[in-house]
Scaffold this active site. Structure first.
Site, PDB file in Angstrom:
ATOM      1  N   LYS A   1       0.732  -1.221  -0.147  1.00  0.00           N
ATOM      2  CA  LYS A   1       0.317  -0.209  -0.421  1.00  0.00           C
ATOM      3  C   LYS A   1       0.710   0.864  -0.041  1.00  0.00           C
ATOM      4  O   LYS A   1       0.606   1.989  -0.739  1.00  0.00           O
ATOM      5  CB  LYS A   1      -0.966   0.031   0.949  1.00  0.00           C
ATOM      6  CG  LYS A   1      -2.195  -1.113   0.730  1.00  0.00           C
ATOM      7  CD  LYS A   1      -3.108  -1.026   1.841  1.00  0.00           C
ATOM      8  CE  LYS A   1      -4.351  -2.021   1.627  1.00  0.00           C
ATOM      9  NZ  LYS A   1      -5.322  -2.276   2.768  1.00  0.00           N
TER      10      LYS A   1
ATOM     11  N   GLU B   1      -1.983   6.923   7.712  1.00  0.00           N
ATOM     12  CA  GLU B   1      -2.290   8.420   6.884  1.00  0.00           C
ATOM     13  C   GLU B   1      -3.979   8.862   8.088  1.00  0.00           C
ATOM     14  O   GLU B   1      -4.023   8.280   8.569  1.00  0.00           O
ATOM     15  CB  GLU B   1      -3.501   7.572   5.561  1.00  0.00           C
ATOM     16  CG  GLU B   1      -4.646   6.943   5.487  1.00  0.00           C
ATOM     17  CD  GLU B   1      -4.488   5.796   4.149  1.00  0.00           C
ATOM     18  OE1 GLU B   1      -3.901   6.034   3.079  1.00  0.00           O
ATOM     19  OE2 GLU B   1      -5.785   5.435   4.425  1.00  0.00           O
TER      20      GLU B   1
ATOM     21  N   ARG C   1      -6.689  -7.813  -9.135  1.00  0.00           N
ATOM     22  CA  ARG C   1      -7.533  -8.778  -8.934  1.00  0.00           C
ATOM     23  C   ARG C   1      -9.236  -8.550  -9.312  1.00  0.00           C
ATOM     24  O   ARG C   1      -9.519  -7.479  -9.252  1.00  0.00           O
ATOM     25  CB  ARG C   1      -7.912 -10.152  -7.718  1.00  0.00           C
ATOM     26  CG  ARG C   1      -7.434  -9.317  -6.820  1.00  0.00           C
ATOM     27  CD  ARG C   1      -8.256 -10.051  -4.958  1.00  0.00           C
ATOM     28  NE  ARG C   1      -8.292  -8.494  -4.568  1.00  0.00           N
ATOM     29  CZ  ARG C   1      -9.649  -8.767  -4.507  1.00  0.00           C
ATOM     30  NH1 ARG C   1     -10.532  -8.930  -4.419  1.00  0.00           N
ATOM     31  NH2 ARG C   1      -9.289  -7.955  -2.560  1.00  0.00           N
TER      32      ARG C   1
END
Ligand code: ADP
Ligand code: ADP
Ligand code: MG
Length: 471
Positions: A115, A199, A290
Site C-alpha cells: 500500500k 494516513e 484481481r
C-alpha cells in the site's frame, strides 16, 4: 482463446470462473483439499485434483499449483480473490513456467499490493491520496510526529493488509501509542509483514470504487463505480452499483481518475481502484489487482461479463468494448450472506445446511457454492452466498432486495440475512444516504426478532428426511 484453465481457488468464485470457462468453451481444472472433496467447485469443473488433507496448504502452495497446471496441460491459471490472487511470487512463477497468470504482471501486483508503494505511484501520477506517510513508518516516534502534523484522527494500516484487517483508527496520541504495536503484531500474524504506515482518517466517508479493464494493447476502460459504504469493521456487507450518492460530474471525474491510475502503473486485466469520498474530496485508497467479490453488481448494470473479459485479455485479445460502448442501466445491490450470527457479535456459524432454497424471479442472481446437505467447513471465509438484485429504479431495487431475502430459505446455520432486512428498512438507507459510519451508528438494527414462516418446520423436516433417504 485459452484452451484449459486451472482455477486456484474454491467456493463461489471458483464456480463463477468455471461457468465463464464453460461459456467460452474452455476446459476447467479445479483443485481441492480433502475438506472440500464434496464442494461444488470440485464437482462442477471438467477435471479436479486433490491437494491433500490439510485444509489450506494446497490452496496456498504456488509451486505445486503451477506444476499441476503444467502437468495437466493448462495454458493459464485464474487465481480468483483471496488466497494467492495478490501474490506477486505466484504470478512470477507462472511467468517463468510459461503459464499465463490471469491478472496483471507480477511487477504490478508487487507494486500495488504494497500500500505504501501504491501511494507513491499514485502521488507521482498526480492522483489525490490521503495525507500521510511517504513510505513505511520507522518507529512510534515517527508515527507520533507525523500524526501531530496531519492532525487526529489517523489510521495506522498494515502495508500488506487486506480483507479489512490490520487497520486501526487512533483519535489521540495515547491511542496511537496503544494501537501501534497491535497493528504491527496483527500485520505480522495475518500478512507475514510487520510494515505499517499512517494516513489521515477521513471521518464518515463513502467508499467508492471503480471497476477497470485493461488489455495488453494498452486500452483501459472503466465500468463505472460501486458504493461499498455499508461495512462492518472495514469489511463490506452490502454493495451497490452505481452509487446513489454521486453527481454525474463526480462519476465522470472518479471514473477517469481510475483509468489514469491504471495507465500510470501499466495495468493489465481486471482491477479495482478504491477511493474514499468526503464531500467533494476524493482520495485514492488502494488498488485491488484481481477480480473482486462484488464484480457481480457491475456485471448486472453494464451487461459486461467481467470474468469472460479477464479470460480474453489473458489470451492477448483486445477489449470487447470501447469506453463509449459502456453504459449502465438501473441499480444493482449485492448482499454478502455470511455464515455468522449478527446477534452474537457476528460469530462464525459453520455447520451443515439442512435446507436451502434459492431465491429467484425477475432481477435476482445468486452466486454460491452451497447446497442442501452441504457442510460449511470451519477453515475458510464465512461468506457463503452472494445475493444480487437488479431493478430499473432505486426504489424497485430495495423492494426486490427485501422480497429476494424473504424468498430464500437457508437453515442449519445462522446468517446475516435478517440483519440486512433491517438495513433495508432504515429511512436513511432507503433515501440512499449512508457512509462507512452507518453500521456502527445503528446498533439498534441488531434488535430484530427472527420470524419463522409456519412452513419452515415442514420444509426442514422434509429436507432432513430426503437427505437421510438419499444417503
Ligand atoms: P473485495 O476487495 O473483493 O471486496 P475482500 O476485501 O472482502 O474483497 O476480500 C476478499 C477475500 O480475500 C477475503 O477472503 C479476504 O479475507 C481475502 N483477502 C483480501 N486481501 C487479502 C490479503 N492481503 N491477504 C490475505 N487475504 C486477503
Ligand atoms: P483492505 O485492503 O483491507 O480492503 P482498505 O485500505 O481498502 O483496506 O480499507 C478498508 C476500509 O477501511 C475502507 O473501505 C474504509 O471504510 C476504511 N478506511 C481505510 N482507510 C481509511 C481512512 N484513511 N479513513 C477512513 N476510513 C478508512
Ligand atoms: Mg480495500
Amino acid at each position: 482463446m485459452l484452451k484449459k484453465v486451472l482455477i486456484a481457488n474454491r467456493g463461489e468464485i471458483a464456480v463463477r470462473i468455471i461457468r465463464a470457462c464453460s461459456e467460452a468453451g474452455i476446459r476447467s481444472v479445479a483443485i481441492f483439499t480433502e475438506p472440500d472433496r464434496y464442494a461444488l467447485h470440485a464437482k462442477r469443473a471438467d477435471e479436479s485434483y486433490s491437494l491433500g488433507d490439510d485444509p489450506l496448504a494446497g490452496y496456498l502452495d504456488p509451486l505445486r499449483l503451477v506444476n499441476l497446471a503444467v502437468e495437466t496441460g493448462c495454458d493459464a491459471i485464474h487465481p480468483g480473490y483471496g488466497f494467492l490472487s495478490e501474490n506477486a511470487n505466484f504470478a512470477q512463477l507462472c511467468e517463468q513456467k510459461g503459464i499465463v497468470f490471469i491478472g496483471p504482471k507480477s511487477s504490478v501486483i508487487h507494486k500495488m499490493g504494497d500500500k505504501t508503494q501504491a501511494r507513491d505511484s499514485m502521488r507521482a501520477a498526480g492522483i489525490p491520496i490521503t495525507p500521510g506517510s511517504e513510505g513505511n513508518l520507522a518507529d512510534l516516534e515517527e508515527a507520533l510526529s507525523l500524526a501531530g502534523k496531519i492532525g487526529y484522527p489517523v489510521m495506522i494500516k498494515a502495508t500488506s493488509g487486506g480483507g479489512g484487517r490490520g487497520i486501526r483508527r487512533c483519535d489521540t496520541p495515547e491511542e496511537l501509542k496503544n494501537q501501534y504495536p497491535r497493528v504491527i503484531s496483527e500485520a505480522t500474524k495475518a500478512f507475514g509483514s510487520a510494515e505499517v504506515f499512517l494516513e489521515k482518517c477521513i471521518v464518515d466517508p463513502c467508499h467508492i470504487e471503480v471497476q477497470i479493464l485493461a488489455d495488453s494493447q494498452g486500452n483501459v476502460i472503466h465500468l463505472f463505480e460501486r458504493d461499498c459504504s455499508i461495512q462492518r469493521r472495514n469489511q463490506k456487507l452490502i454493495e451497490i452499483a452505481p452509487s446513489p450518492q454521486l453527481t454525474p460530474e463526480q462519476r465522470q471525474y472518479i471514473g477517469n481518475l481510475a483509468v489514469k491510475a491504471a495507465k500510470a502503473v501499466g495495468y493489465e486485466n481486471a482491477g479495482t481502484v478504491e477511493f474514499l469520498l468526503s464531500g467533494n474530496e476524493v482520495y485514492f485508497m488502494e488498488m485491488n489487482t484481481r477480480v473482486q467479490v462484488e464484480h457481480t453488481i457491475t456485471e448486472q448494470i453494464t451487461g459486461v461479463d467481467i470474468v469472460r473479459e479477464q479470460l480474453r485479455i489473458a489470451a492477448g485479445l483486445p477489449l470487447s468494448f470501447r469506453q463509449e460502448d459502456i453504459h449502465f442501466r438501473g441499480f444493482a445491490m449485492q448482499f454478502r450472506i455470511n455464515a455468522e450470527d449478527p446477534k452474537n457479535d457476528f460469530l462464525p456459524s459453520f455447520g451443515r445446511i439442512t435446507h436451502y432454497y434459492a431465491p429467484g424471479g425477475p432481477g435476482v442472481r445468486v452466486d454460491t457454492a452451497i447446497y442442501t446437505g452441504y457442510e460449511i467447513p470451519p477453515y475458510f471465509d464465512s461468506m457463503c452466498l452472494k445475493l444480487v438484485v437488479w431493478a430499473l429504479t432505486w426504489e424497485e431495487m430495495i423492494a426486490r432486495g427485501r422480497r429476494a431475502i424473504d424468498d430464500m430459505r437457508l437453515h442449519g446455520i445462522k446468517t446475516t440475512s435478517n440483519y440486512y432486512q433491517e438495513i433495508l428498512k432504515h429511512p436513511d438507507f432507503v433515501k440512499g444516504q449512508f457512509n462507512t459510519g452507518f453500521v456502527p451508528a445503528h446498533p439498534e438494527l441488531l434488535n430484530y426478532s427472527v420470524k419463522r414462516h409456519p412452513s419452515d418446520i415442514a420444509l426442514v423436516l422434509a429436507a432432513a428426511i430426503a437427505a437421510h433417504v438419499g444417503r
